[in-house]
Design a protein around this motif. Structure first.
Motif, mmCIF file in Angstrom:
data_model
loop_
_atom_site.group_PDB
_atom_site.id
_atom_site.type_symbol
_atom_site.label_atom_id
_atom_site.label_comp_id
_atom_site.label_asym_id
_atom_site.label_seq_id
_atom_site.Cartn_x
_atom_site.Cartn_y
_atom_site.Cartn_z
ATOM 1 N N VAL A 55 -40.611 57.539 40.519
ATOM 2 C CA VAL A 55 -41.075 58.715 39.785
ATOM 3 C C VAL A 55 -42.596 58.735 39.822
ATOM 4 O O VAL A 55 -43.247 57.706 39.655
ATOM 5 C CB VAL A 55 -40.576 58.673 38.320
ATOM 6 N N LEU A 56 -43.155 59.931 40.046
ATOM 7 C CA LEU A 56 -44.596 60.148 40.005
ATOM 8 C C LEU A 56 -44.886 61.076 38.833
ATOM 9 O O LEU A 56 -44.165 62.060 38.626
ATOM 10 C CB LEU A 56 -45.074 60.789 41.304
ATOM 11 N N VAL A 57 -45.936 60.776 38.080
ATOM 12 C CA VAL A 57 -46.301 61.617 36.941
ATOM 13 C C VAL A 57 -47.814 61.586 36.770
ATOM 14 O O VAL A 57 -48.445 60.557 36.997
ATOM 15 C CB VAL A 57 -45.573 61.168 35.648
ATOM 16 N N THR A 58 -48.402 62.726 36.402
ATOM 17 C CA THR A 58 -49.837 62.810 36.164
ATOM 18 C C THR A 58 -50.117 62.668 34.683
ATOM 19 O O THR A 58 -49.463 63.303 33.854
ATOM 20 C CB THR A 58 -50.404 64.167 36.643
ATOM 21 N N SER A 107 -50.963 65.927 40.302
ATOM 22 C CA SER A 107 -49.846 66.042 41.236
ATOM 23 C C SER A 107 -49.078 67.339 41.045
ATOM 24 O O SER A 107 -49.097 67.945 39.986
ATOM 25 C CB SER A 107 -48.895 64.860 41.078
ATOM 26 N N GLY A 108 -48.375 67.723 42.102
ATOM 27 C CA GLY A 108 -47.603 68.934 42.039
ATOM 28 C C GLY A 108 -46.203 68.831 42.616
ATOM 29 O O GLY A 108 -45.285 69.416 42.096
ATOM 30 N N TYR A 109 -46.027 68.055 43.679
ATOM 31 C CA TYR A 109 -44.754 68.076 44.364
ATOM 32 C C TYR A 109 -44.650 66.843 45.254
ATOM 33 O O TYR A 109 -45.643 66.407 45.823
ATOM 34 C CB TYR A 109 -44.673 69.343 45.227
ATOM 35 N N ALA A 110 -43.459 66.283 45.380
ATOM 36 C CA ALA A 110 -43.252 65.134 46.271
ATOM 37 C C ALA A 110 -42.231 65.511 47.336
ATOM 38 O O ALA A 110 -41.314 66.287 47.078
ATOM 39 C CB ALA A 110 -42.752 63.931 45.479
ATOM 40 N N TRP A 143 -44.602 61.505 50.391
ATOM 41 C CA TRP A 143 -45.904 62.112 50.137
ATOM 42 C C TRP A 143 -45.885 62.794 48.783
ATOM 43 O O TRP A 143 -44.839 63.220 48.311
ATOM 44 C CB TRP A 143 -46.210 63.187 51.181
ATOM 45 N N ILE A 144 -47.054 62.932 48.181
ATOM 46 C CA ILE A 144 -47.209 63.767 47.003
ATOM 47 C C ILE A 144 -48.304 64.779 47.302
ATOM 48 O O ILE A 144 -49.304 64.448 47.937
ATOM 49 C CB ILE A 144 -47.522 62.958 45.734
ATOM 50 N N VAL A 145 -48.073 66.016 46.913
ATOM 51 C CA VAL A 145 -49.083 67.064 47.053
ATOM 52 C C VAL A 145 -49.903 67.053 45.778
ATOM 53 O O VAL A 145 -49.352 67.061 44.676
ATOM 54 C CB VAL A 145 -48.426 68.440 47.272
ATOM 55 N N GLY A 182 -45.385 74.282 45.129
ATOM 56 C CA GLY A 182 -44.024 74.131 45.595
ATOM 57 C C GLY A 182 -44.024 74.183 47.110
ATOM 58 O O GLY A 182 -44.747 74.989 47.700
ATOM 59 N N LEU A 183 -43.263 73.319 47.732
ATOM 60 C CA LEU A 183 -43.214 73.255 49.192
ATOM 61 C C LEU A 183 -41.860 73.693 49.717
ATOM 62 O O LEU A 183 -40.834 73.498 49.060
ATOM 63 C CB LEU A 183 -43.459 71.823 49.677
ATOM 64 N N SER A 184 -41.876 74.225 50.930
ATOM 65 C CA SER A 184 -40.611 74.485 51.614
ATOM 66 C C SER A 184 -39.988 73.138 51.980
ATOM 67 O O SER A 184 -40.670 72.112 51.989
ATOM 68 C CB SER A 184 -40.851 75.325 52.873
ATOM 69 N N ALA A 185 -38.705 73.145 52.271
ATOM 70 C CA ALA A 185 -37.996 71.895 52.570
ATOM 71 C C ALA A 185 -38.620 71.120 53.723
ATOM 72 O O ALA A 185 -38.626 69.894 53.723
ATOM 73 C CB ALA A 185 -36.531 72.179 52.866
ATOM 74 N N ASP A 186 -39.179 71.833 54.696
ATOM 75 C CA ASP A 186 -39.789 71.143 55.838
ATOM 76 C C ASP A 186 -41.268 70.829 55.625
ATOM 77 O O ASP A 186 -41.924 70.258 56.485
ATOM 78 C CB ASP A 186 -39.598 71.940 57.123
ATOM 79 N N GLY A 187 -41.816 71.192 54.467
ATOM 80 C CA GLY A 187 -43.200 70.864 54.138
ATOM 81 C C GLY A 187 -44.236 71.714 54.860
ATOM 82 O O GLY A 187 -45.412 71.385 54.841
#
Length: 172
Positions: free
Chosen positions: A70-73, A99-102, A110-112, A155-160
């Motif tokens: 788990v990632l949390v800011t 952070s926003g999205y993994a 990766w984490i965005v 938010g990212l698409s499934a393929d990033g």
């Protein structure tokens, strides 16, 4: 009651769920909790021992692709933390980012994230940061301001390959 609702919602399908709890009167989260629908037993992922709940201002916890970490800011010190699903292995991943999205690309998690000095600060750059080697950062975007408002909701698409973000907050 929450456990019963989750069990009903997932109808026997497997999932892991994470959420933030808040101290009375606090608008920010101060603990991360999780539940595995295999046993439907909620458990605390972060504790006072690894994250002082009195000063924590937690935002948007996300799980890695395999649901093991788990990632949390923490907005009080602008640090992204990484912790195992069972609460072990708690560590600071990177400071000065929100952070926003993994997501996982091939076998790399990766984490965005966006650089920020406070949760409400705006920035015009977005990076992907390697979860296992956080010194590896790749610039994804630096064309317009992003990360407006109380957090960073990329938010990212499934393929990033595509991203949406909430700027100006609450618009996309």
């Amino acid at each position: 009651q929450l456990v019963t609702q989750f069990s009903t919602l997932f109808k026997g399908r497997y999932a892991k769920i994470i959420w933030l709890t808040r101290a009375s009167g606090n608008i920010y989260g101060n603990q991360v909790w999780g539940m595995d629908t295999k046993d439907c037993i909620p458990h605390q992922i972060t504790t006072n021992a690894n994250l002082a709940t009195a000063t924590a201002q937690l935002y948007d916890p996300v799980m890695t692709w395999n649901q093991q970490r788990v990632l949390v800011t923490n907005g009080s010190n602008m640090t992204i933390y990484l912790v195992n699903w069972d609460g072990t292995g708690f560590k600071s991943l990177v400071t000065g980012y929100f952070s926003g999205y993994a997501w996982r690309q091939n076998t790399t998690d990766w984490i965005v994230a966006t650089p920020k000095t406070s949760p409400s600060a705006n920035n015009s750059s977005v990076y992907r940061i390697n979860v296992d080697t956080p010194t590896v950062k790749v610039l994804l975007w630096n064309k317009t301001i992003c990360g407006s408002g109380p957090s960073f909701h990329a938010g990212l698409s499934a393929d990033g390959t595509r991203m949406a973000e909430n700027y100006p907050h609450p618009n996309m």
